[in-house]
Write a protein that holds these residues in place. Sequence first.
Motif, PDB file in Angstrom:
ATOM      1  N   THR A   1       0.829  -1.206   0.000  1.00 31.48           N
ATOM      2  CA  THR A   1       0.000   0.000   0.000  1.00 31.48           C
ATOM      3  C   THR A   1       0.863   1.256   0.000  1.00 31.48           C
ATOM      4  OG1 THR A   1      -0.117   0.010   2.420  1.00 31.48           O
ATOM      5  CG2 THR A   1      -1.844  -1.184   1.248  1.00 31.48           C
ATOM      6  N   LYS A   2       0.333   2.302  -0.594  1.00 35.09           N
ATOM      7  CA  LYS A   2       1.007   3.588  -0.537  1.00 35.09           C
ATOM      8  C   LYS A   2       0.919   4.110   0.887  1.00 35.09           C
ATOM      9  CE  LYS A   2       0.077   4.757  -5.357  1.00 35.09           C
ATOM     10  NZ  LYS A   2      -0.557   5.716  -6.291  1.00 35.09           N
ATOM     11  N   ARG A   3       1.824   4.980   1.230  1.00 34.79           N
ATOM     12  CA  ARG A   3       1.862   5.497   2.602  1.00 34.79           C
ATOM     13  C   ARG A   3       0.505   6.106   2.966  1.00 34.79           C
ATOM     14  NH1 ARG A   3       6.793   5.150   4.630  1.00 34.79           N
ATOM     15  NH2 ARG A   3       8.590   5.055   3.219  1.00 34.79           N
ATOM     16  N   GLY A   4      -0.021   5.627   4.078  1.00 36.63           N
ATOM     17  CA  GLY A   4      -1.295   6.150   4.550  1.00 36.63           C
ATOM     18  C   GLY A   4      -2.490   5.313   4.149  1.00 36.63           C
ATOM     19  N   ARG A   5      -2.365   4.462   3.085  1.00 39.85           N
ATOM     20  CA  ARG A   5      -3.531   3.696   2.648  1.00 39.85           C
ATOM     21  C   ARG A   5      -3.913   2.615   3.658  1.00 39.85           C
ATOM     22  NH1 ARG A   5      -4.435  -0.114  -2.731  1.00 39.85           N
ATOM     23  NH2 ARG A   5      -6.685  -0.381  -2.433  1.00 39.85           N
ATOM     24  N   LYS A   6      -2.888   1.931   4.232  1.00 40.79           N
ATOM     25  CA  LYS A   6      -3.195   0.907   5.223  1.00 40.79           C
ATOM     26  C   LYS A   6      -3.849   1.531   6.443  1.00 40.79           C
ATOM     27  CE  LYS A   6      -1.218  -3.086   7.611  1.00 40.79           C
ATOM     28  NZ  LYS A   6      -0.006  -3.923   7.791  1.00 40.79           N
ATOM     29  N   SER A   7      -3.350   2.689   6.875  1.00 30.72           N
ATOM     30  CA  SER A   7      -3.959   3.383   8.017  1.00 30.72           C
ATOM     31  C   SER A   7      -5.393   3.780   7.700  1.00 30.72           C
ATOM     32  CB  SER A   7      -3.138   4.621   8.380  1.00 30.72           C
ATOM     33  OG  SER A   7      -1.840   4.252   8.799  1.00 30.72           O
TER      34      SER A   7
ATOM     35  N   GLU B   1      10.295  -7.824   0.658  1.00 34.75           N
ATOM     36  CA  GLU B   1       9.615  -6.622   1.147  1.00 34.75           C
ATOM     37  C   GLU B   1       9.988  -6.341   2.599  1.00 34.75           C
ATOM     38  OE1 GLU B   1       7.754  -4.435  -0.717  1.00 34.75           O
ATOM     39  OE2 GLU B   1       8.655  -5.693  -2.264  1.00 34.75           O
TER      40      GLU B   1
ATOM     41  N   ARG C   1       9.261  -2.673   3.917  1.00 34.80           N
ATOM     42  CA  ARG C   1       7.897  -2.365   3.484  1.00 34.80           C
ATOM     43  C   ARG C   1       6.861  -3.386   3.956  1.00 34.80           C
ATOM     44  NH1 ARG C   1      10.801  -0.944  -1.422  1.00 34.80           N
ATOM     45  NH2 ARG C   1      10.472  -3.081  -2.182  1.00 34.80           N
TER      46      ARG C   1
ATOM     47  N   LYS D   1       5.313  -3.841   6.685  1.00 30.96           N
ATOM     48  CA  LYS D   1       4.211  -3.249   7.444  1.00 30.96           C
ATOM     49  C   LYS D   1       3.153  -2.618   6.546  1.00 30.96           C
ATOM     50  CE  LYS D   1       6.668  -2.220  11.758  1.00 30.96           C
ATOM     51  NZ  LYS D   1       7.094  -1.142  12.696  1.00 30.96           N
ATOM     52  N   ARG D   2       3.524  -2.329   5.318  1.00 33.86           N
ATOM     53  CA  ARG D   2       2.590  -1.681   4.400  1.00 33.86           C
ATOM     54  C   ARG D   2       1.835  -2.676   3.515  1.00 33.86           C
ATOM     55  NH1 ARG D   2       6.585   2.153   1.452  1.00 33.86           N
ATOM     56  NH2 ARG D   2       4.881   2.159  -0.067  1.00 33.86           N
TER      57      ARG D   2
END
Length: 472
Positions: free
Chosen positions: A211-217, A359, A364, A366-367
């Motif tokens: 996921t792009k930064r912030g998408r998982k959150s 990964e 990465r 965690k994403r």
Amino acid sequence: MMASPTATESETKRSTTVRAGEASGDRIRLSVYDMLIGLVYTPRTFFYRETLDGEALRASLSRTLLNFPMVSGRMKRDPDGRLSVLCDDSGVRFIETHTSEPMPDHGPHHTAKKGINRYLSQVNPLQVVDGDTPLFTVKLTHMKGGGSVLGVSMNHAVADGSAYMRFMESWSKEHRGLGYPAPGHDRGIIDALAAPVAGDARPDNDHFTVTKRGRKSAYVARILLSSIAKVTTMVTTRFTAAELATMKDAAMADLAGTERWVSTNDALTAHLWKVLGALRDRPDTSVEKLGLLADFRAFGGGAVPDGYWGNTVTNTRPGMSAAELRARPLGEVAMAVRAGYAENTEEKIRQETAFLCAEYEAGRLKRILPTMTLDKFENTIVINNWSKLPFYSLDFGAGTPFWYDVPALPTPWTVLIAPTPADEPGGRDVHMAVPRALVQTLQKQSWTDRFHCYADSGEASALTFGSPKAGG
């Protein structure tokens, strides 16, 4: 047995820490599949007609922990940032309590989802790493007039559903003085899967999304918001053995003359996909995906032994247009399900493991989320088939459970298929998380008829509507 009473003890509630009595001191580093799951806990409840013996349960649990040292250990962060379980025998939490309420007559027509948390010992996953937080908890609730509820929660980072139930089954056998195979905890087995293909590892994967930064959150926030807003409702129904036999016969009739074969579970999964697809009522050209979870120990060419204890879950996503899903006969859709499971080859598992290891090394992991998880709010129905797990074989000296249940699920279009109790063998209990907005539609008799179109007249199980996720 090592059981240390805490300050929380009274005539009606007693909390103890159960230990094996010896610690290996081993530090077992989690695999990429363990870390991918996160630190959430998996709760399960088992309902017994007869009263269980708490003291005997603590004693047999203590003996079982000798073979499962990770369960009584604690989660630690290594200097390089990776997580490990320190097998220090810090113990598991065991609460025994009594209630003034009689045992409810739970079953598919009266599930335990409303108020199920009263039977569980809650753990904050944010306090797991480097804290004195148990990775497994037990709450034994004795009901007025007899009967007990055994509520357990295990941290998902140490065991998937199959491994979890292997521990429970081992505990049950230990309690009755029966033997059972010792589990294997060597996470190096998983890393070794990637070695033969590491040099040719693909930079992406069909079933996992970086996921792009912030998408998982944002995804996690959406789940929490959905829980608070009570957007899903659990629907439960039972398919009898006779109904399933008729369903499979219908699927095989569709395949007559082709020399193709489908299992009962293939037929049921296909049937659920078709009915839920009709309920979703998406445009004809929309792509409908089916997320299928599978234990890759069965597909790893023997590289992962049956006795390995940890997370070994992979997934595939067969798909077709909404129009095709509606129009194709049951047998053809069941073949698509079977083909989806068949994608889990040894090469696929090795490539997937190599991708996840790469990964992790790139910082990465965690994403990463399973793509089917990201798409559950959109075009994917996820089915987790637990029908072969021994939920109804757990005998702790007072017979087997008459009902098994889990809390409501927070995301829509998630389906759990469970076995049925010993008094109704061979059936399946199906638990479905559906959008609350569709409950009124599902309450129409026509939808019960759709789900149970293969049942004999007058023998169709009703659809039972449980509490929304946040309803407690």
